[in-house]
Design a protein around this motif. Structure first.
Motif, PDB file in Angstrom:
ATOM      1  N   GLU A 297       0.861  -1.184   0.000  1.00  0.00           N
ATOM      2  CA  GLU A 297       0.000   0.000   0.000  1.00  0.00           C
ATOM      3  C   GLU A 297       0.893   1.228   0.000  1.00  0.00           C
ATOM      4  O   GLU A 297       1.897   1.276   0.719  1.00  0.00           O
ATOM      5  CB  GLU A 297      -0.900   0.022   1.237  1.00  0.00           C
ATOM      6  CG  GLU A 297      -1.886  -1.119   1.290  1.00  0.00           C
ATOM      7  CD  GLU A 297      -2.738  -1.108   2.555  1.00  0.00           C
ATOM      8  OE1 GLU A 297      -2.440  -0.323   3.491  1.00  0.00           O
ATOM      9  OE2 GLU A 297      -3.697  -1.886   2.606  1.00  0.00           O
ATOM     10  N   THR A 298       0.547   2.213  -0.797  1.00  0.00           N
ATOM     11  CA  THR A 298       1.354   3.431  -0.861  1.00  0.00           C
ATOM     12  C   THR A 298       0.877   4.507   0.107  1.00  0.00           C
ATOM     13  O   THR A 298       1.597   5.463   0.366  1.00  0.00           O
ATOM     14  CB  THR A 298       1.363   4.000  -2.296  1.00  0.00           C
ATOM     15  OG1 THR A 298       0.014   4.200  -2.735  1.00  0.00           O
ATOM     16  CG2 THR A 298       2.060   3.024  -3.255  1.00  0.00           C
ATOM     17  N   ASP A 299      -0.305   4.349   0.671  1.00  0.00           N
ATOM     18  CA  ASP A 299      -0.829   5.318   1.642  1.00  0.00           C
ATOM     19  C   ASP A 299      -0.607   4.822   3.065  1.00  0.00           C
ATOM     20  O   ASP A 299      -0.615   3.624   3.314  1.00  0.00           O
ATOM     21  CB  ASP A 299      -2.325   5.548   1.427  1.00  0.00           C
ATOM     22  CG  ASP A 299      -2.619   6.241   0.106  1.00  0.00           C
ATOM     23  OD1 ASP A 299      -1.769   7.006  -0.378  1.00  0.00           O
ATOM     24  OD2 ASP A 299      -3.711   6.002  -0.451  1.00  0.00           O
TER      25      ASP A 299
ATOM     26  N   LYS B  16       8.015  10.303   3.092  1.00  0.00           N
ATOM     27  CA  LYS B  16       7.913  10.809   1.721  1.00  0.00           C
ATOM     28  C   LYS B  16       9.280  10.774   1.030  1.00  0.00           C
ATOM     29  O   LYS B  16       9.405  10.277  -0.096  1.00  0.00           O
ATOM     30  CB  LYS B  16       7.366  12.236   1.744  1.00  0.00           C
ATOM     31  CG  LYS B  16       7.179  12.842   0.391  1.00  0.00           C
ATOM     32  CD  LYS B  16       6.618  14.245   0.502  1.00  0.00           C
ATOM     33  CE  LYS B  16       6.554  14.881  -0.870  1.00  0.00           C
ATOM     34  NZ  LYS B  16       6.123  16.273  -0.798  1.00  0.00           N
TER      35      LYS B  16
END
Length: 143
Positions: free
Chosen positions: A85-87, A118
């Motif tokens: 998952e990128t979130d 980030k």
């Protein structure tokens, strides 16, 4: 598959595991990771550029082995399917910092952690257990 109570207790009382995954070429690879349990999933933080993230994108079948460092050295191996998952990477990093240190992360540290997530290209790896293998000594502690 839900995590059985006797395995959940063992997983919740440890924080370091060996994460196994299929390499693109050659034998499987192993790497140490910190983890935590979220519902019936095991959660790990990594970067998008790491080999384990790339491997999971190719082949989601993984294993996680948690070993007790005290005799008789019980262990629990979880075979499962991982997804990326990128979130939510900063939140997972914060939770893992608490797992690693045993202390809550101060609110003042969160902005720097979000920036680090980030900058490093952090992603969340979630493992859904499919099978468990353990020594017979893994389970609830006796009263």
């Amino acid at each position: 598959m839900p995590i059985p109570d006797e395995h959940r207790e063992f997983l919740e009382n440890h924080r370091l595991a060996v994460f196994g995954f299929a390499r693109n070429d050659g034998p499987p690879s192993l790497t140490p990771v910190y983890y935590f349990i979220d519902g019936d999933e095991i959660v790990v933080s990594t970067t998008e550029s790491r080999t384990k993230a790339k491997a999971v994108r190719r082949n989601p079948q993984v294993s996680i082995c948690v070993l007790e460092e005290n005799q008789p050295f019980p262990y629990l191996t979880v075979f499962g399917e991982a997804r990326i998952e990128t979130d939510g990477a900063a939140g997972v990093m914060a939770r893992l910092a608490e797992v690693m240190s045993g202390n809550p992360l101060p609110d003042a540290a969160r902005p720097a952690l979000e920036q680090r997530a980030k900058d490093e290209g952090r992603v969340v790896m979630r493992v859904k257990p499919l099978q468990f293998v353990s020594t017979r000594t893994v389970g609830p502690k006796s009263a």
